[in-house]
Design an enzyme around this catalytic site. Structure first.
Site, PDB file in Angstrom:
ATOM      1  N   LYS A   1       1.420  -6.962  -5.649  1.00 15.31           N
ATOM      2  CA  LYS A   1       0.056  -6.809  -5.157  1.00 15.31           C
ATOM      3  C   LYS A   1      -0.614  -8.177  -5.127  1.00 15.31           C
ATOM      4  CE  LYS A   1       0.321  -2.307  -4.981  1.00 15.31           C
ATOM      5  NZ  LYS A   1       0.123  -1.530  -3.750  1.00 15.31           N
TER       6      LYS A   1
ATOM      7  N   ASP B   1       1.418  -7.143  -0.940  1.00 11.98           N
ATOM      8  CA  ASP B   1       0.585  -6.022  -0.486  1.00 11.98           C
ATOM      9  C   ASP B   1      -0.869  -6.318  -0.816  1.00 11.98           C
ATOM     10  OD1 ASP B   1      -0.617  -3.620   0.095  1.00 11.98           O
ATOM     11  OD2 ASP B   1       0.667  -2.405  -1.206  1.00 11.98           O
TER      12      ASP B   1
ATOM     13  N   ASN C   1      -3.490  -4.398   0.269  1.00 11.41           N
ATOM     14  CA  ASN C   1      -4.281  -3.171   0.182  1.00 11.41           C
ATOM     15  C   ASN C   1      -5.628  -3.262   0.908  1.00 11.41           C
ATOM     16  OD1 ASN C   1      -2.449  -3.088  -2.482  1.00 11.41           O
ATOM     17  ND2 ASN C   1      -2.871  -1.017  -1.779  1.00 11.41           N
TER      18      ASN C   1
ATOM     19  N   GLU D   1       1.649  -6.628   3.525  1.00 15.43           N
ATOM     20  CA  GLU D   1       1.305  -5.218   3.755  1.00 15.43           C
ATOM     21  C   GLU D   1      -0.207  -5.025   3.732  1.00 15.43           C
ATOM     22  OE1 GLU D   1       3.784  -2.674   1.452  1.00 15.43           O
ATOM     23  OE2 GLU D   1       2.262  -1.106   1.280  1.00 15.43           O
TER      24      GLU D   1
ATOM     25  N   GLU E   1       0.409   3.302   5.337  1.00 19.91           N
ATOM     26  CA  GLU E   1       0.111   4.368   4.385  1.00 19.91           C
ATOM     27  C   GLU E   1      -1.275   4.973   4.604  1.00 19.91           C
ATOM     28  OE1 GLU E   1       0.105   1.464   0.841  1.00 19.91           O
ATOM     29  OE2 GLU E   1      -1.209   3.062   0.155  1.00 19.91           O
TER      30      GLU E   1
ATOM     31  N   ASP F   1       3.766   7.681   5.734  1.00 21.94           N
ATOM     32  CA  ASP F   1       3.420   8.333   4.472  1.00 21.94           C
ATOM     33  C   ASP F   1       3.592   9.828   4.712  1.00 21.94           C
ATOM     34  OD1 ASP F   1       1.404   7.906   1.793  1.00 21.94           O
ATOM     35  OD2 ASP F   1       1.367   9.877   2.745  1.00 21.94           O
TER      36      ASP F   1
ATOM     37  N   HIS G   1       5.983   4.339   2.795  1.00 20.52           N
ATOM     38  CA  HIS G   1       5.155   4.238   1.600  1.00 20.52           C
ATOM     39  C   HIS G   1       5.521   5.383   0.663  1.00 20.52           C
ATOM     40  CE1 HIS G   1       1.303   5.510  -0.523  1.00 20.52           C
ATOM     41  NE2 HIS G   1       1.535   4.313  -1.013  1.00 20.52           N
TER      42      HIS G   1
END
Lengths: 431, 431
Positions: free
Chosen positions: B223, B251, B253, B277, B304, B327, B354
């Site tokens: 992350k 990632d 987010n 990501e 996702e 997802d 995901h």
């Protein structure tokens, strides 16, 4: 009002105006909309007694889910100090929209986003009532700095920065008083969708077209997309009745895929169409852009189902729309609509709000009037949809005369439904 | 089983696991998730006694709203004949997704769309149990014609027509048996996110990186996006521990605006990043495309939070992603994910699902295995996310060994949670 009052209650109501209450849930494919509101009333312990009213608009089934989503926001509101909250509605907006757990349910779209919109709009209703002003005038008196503080620029900065928004608003400060007086005197342009519903026969279409012109409207809208021959005939009738000077828009309500839209609108192009509304999925930015390019000079309008400012940003970046149709109750309330008005101003696209349904005329007129006073400063090619139904349930109903919305003058957001209507149309789920 | 049984009950459960206590799952946008499931059990009066289990995944607050949305679908299901319904799940999908009234709550996005996904997945679980096959094998035995009948091509035809989808699937018919045997023998590649949660300190990161390599994983994910210096340090640590041959993805987010993403990823480019990501809002197709162009040769992964097939279509059309992360519980279930697998195949983009959360590993492995057998026929650059938690609550938990998902062999969709877990983690709202 005192400085120490707080929000004490978040009452929700599942309000439906059905002709078919007994058929709820028993006819899964019922095509008739039951105009509904997932309605919220915020109460406080302030001795002023003001309440904040807001709602999400739905068309029937699922209004219970929408109402539950508003109720789920109760813990974020109860006990919150009224004055401090209303003084920083940008802060509250960020807190609700970016709550990390609630955000998973969207993010920023669908049921949870509309629930936040209902609550945010209810808070604005409360703020305007406390200020003793209709919302459009309250917003029109805020400084450019106060207005940009209401806006969340997250995910917008590649198209619109805070500084650019400030500049747009600062350019609009001179002349605000004159434009406010103009709105109070002359109102704001409206167009009518009443003649155009697909279920009406040709005689009714002809009669309603004549009435629209007699009533002073300069634009009407017809529903299309079910049958091409019907669309051609109805457009001929409408043009015959209205004459050459009335703008005729058509609305496909997302009926087509991209290639179908291009072919169908091509077949309608001889009929002088002012705009084609919702030609395809509201999620399809590239599709809108492809259609817009292919059908030019006919122009695309969309927005009533556009989920948030991020999708509007892209539609503007890619030229996917020429008329931007905000909806007062689809996105997360007044704050997000101010962001969208600023985006439209940046890209020079006129805003022509979606209305109708339950109470959407009542709400969105405030946003267009504010847009004129403080943001776009233009009424060129701008007009608010008007549909003449269900206004009788509101304490301060929208009034259209001579083809123009009259300026609301009562304090608030015109969102308060009459107690008798709330009681009479509360939906009770049959076991 | 009989031909005349019907669906008799749609039981819902609001299930929440208090994962925020350990900071499992913490990232730049989700500091304290409580992994949750809005869970549904479909029961029938068939003497075979099979149930269909499905769920939407959320991260805590709002799981009650998600559960209520599933419950709102009860009238569409109760009394429906089991055999006929399972024989035309494409028809049921269209009926639910295009219901004119429910559609207003999206359309095709957010809470109501995920609710339909939970129900559709529960029906697939029931179908697979009745067939005595794990879902991936049931799907892998369907003919190309049966598979395209499951898919709604509305809003896709400018990118993928039914005929093109049929052609893709027909090309995949030869060799299906061999690929099915290969999956049964060797499983499917996995990567692990376990080392990378933002809440973990450097020692834990180092230890978990070593364990991941020892466990046979060839890709890990970290992350990023909260603090650039932290990201650099953690990437250095991970690269040191993993060596040069392990792929390291990062990632964000959805943390960044477009310009921030470009700058931040540029600053991380020395660290050999396999993919970036969710660099920005999942709604921002143009933003993803702009980022992808600017950060090449580093590639973008997303999906996702992508709401439906229409947004995936555009991400593919515009080159906004190089790895497509389906997802299992975000879109409207198996049917819509088949549409997305077909879109990915058409555009030649690898699907890397995901997973994690609650039960997402259990579900999505079936879709990737089906993709390999019948659609993409490739494992090149394809890998399913794996996070090692909460599997103990499932009757048929996902198993990863040697860096690969083992093929599920029990009949169904691996979606059945243990009764004891349903009972122990049912959420009760405190007054």
């Amino acid at each position: 009002m005192t400085g120490w009052s707080s929000i004490t209650a978040v009452d929700t109501h599942d309000i439906r105006f059905p002709t078919s209450r007994e058929l709820d849930g028993s006819d899964a494919m019922n095509p008739d909309p039951d105009y509904s509101a997932a309605y919220v009333v915020l109460r406080t312990d302030d001795p002023d007694g003001h309440e904040g009213h807001g709602f999400a608009f739905t068309i029937g089934r699922g209004n219970d889910v929408q109402t539950a989503a508003i109720g789920a926001l109760r813990p974020y509101l109860i006990g919150r100090p009224v004055s401090a909250t209303l003084a920083d509605l940008g802060g509250l907006w960020r807190e609700l929209v970016h709550d990390s757990q609630l955000r998973w349910l969207g993010p920023e779209k669908g049921v949870m986003h509309m629930a936040i919109g209902a609550v945010v709009n209810a808070l604005w209703d409360l703020a305007a009532k406390r200020a003793g002003l209709p919302l459009w005038r309250l917003l029109s008196r805020m400084s450019p700095e106060e207005l940009v503080d209401l806006v969340d620029f997250r995910y917008l900065t590649d198209a619109l920065t805070r500084d650019e928004a400030l500049e747009i608003l600062r350019q609009g400060v001179p002349g605000r008083a004159e434009r406010e007086a103009e709105i109070l005197r002359d109102g704001y342009p409206a167009y009518t969708t009443s003649p155009g519903w697909l279920g009406y026969d040709d005689d009714k279409l002809r009669r309603l077209c004549r009435e629209a012109v007699d009533d002073g409207f300069t634009q009407i809208k017809l529903k299309v997309g079910a049958d091409l021959d019907d669309d051609r005939r109805r457009l001929r009738i409408a043009r015959d009745e209205c004459g050459p000077d009335i703008r005729i828009a058509v609305d496909a309500n997302q009926r087509w895929d991209v290639p179908d839209a291009i072919a169908w609108v091509g077949a309608l192009s001889p009929y002088e169409i002012w705009w084609v509304e919702e030609p395809t999925s509201p999620d399809d930015v590239l599709g809108h852009a492809a259609i817009a390019k292919a059908i030019a000079p006919i122009r695309v309008a969309t927005g009533e189902h556009v989920q948030n400012r991020i999708v509007f940003k892209q539609l503007l970046q890619l030229g996917g729309l020429s008329f931007l149709q905000i909806d007062a109750a689809r996105v997360a309330g007044v704050n997000e609509n101010i962001a969208i008005l600023l985006l439209a101003a940046k890209f020079g696209v006129p805003v022509c709000p979606h209305a109708g349904g339950v109470g959407l005329c009542e709400l969105v007129q405030h946003l267009s009037m504010f847009d004129y006073v403080a943001v776009s400063r233009s009424q060129q090619d701008r007009t608010i949809e008007y549909v003449d139904h269900l206004h009788e349930h509101f304490a301060d109903p929208a009034v259209v005369r001579g083809g123009r919305y009259r300026a609301p003058t009562a304090p608030g957001f015109s969102s308060t439904m009459l107690p008798a209507s709330l009681a009479a149309y509360s939906h009770i789920e049959l076991p």
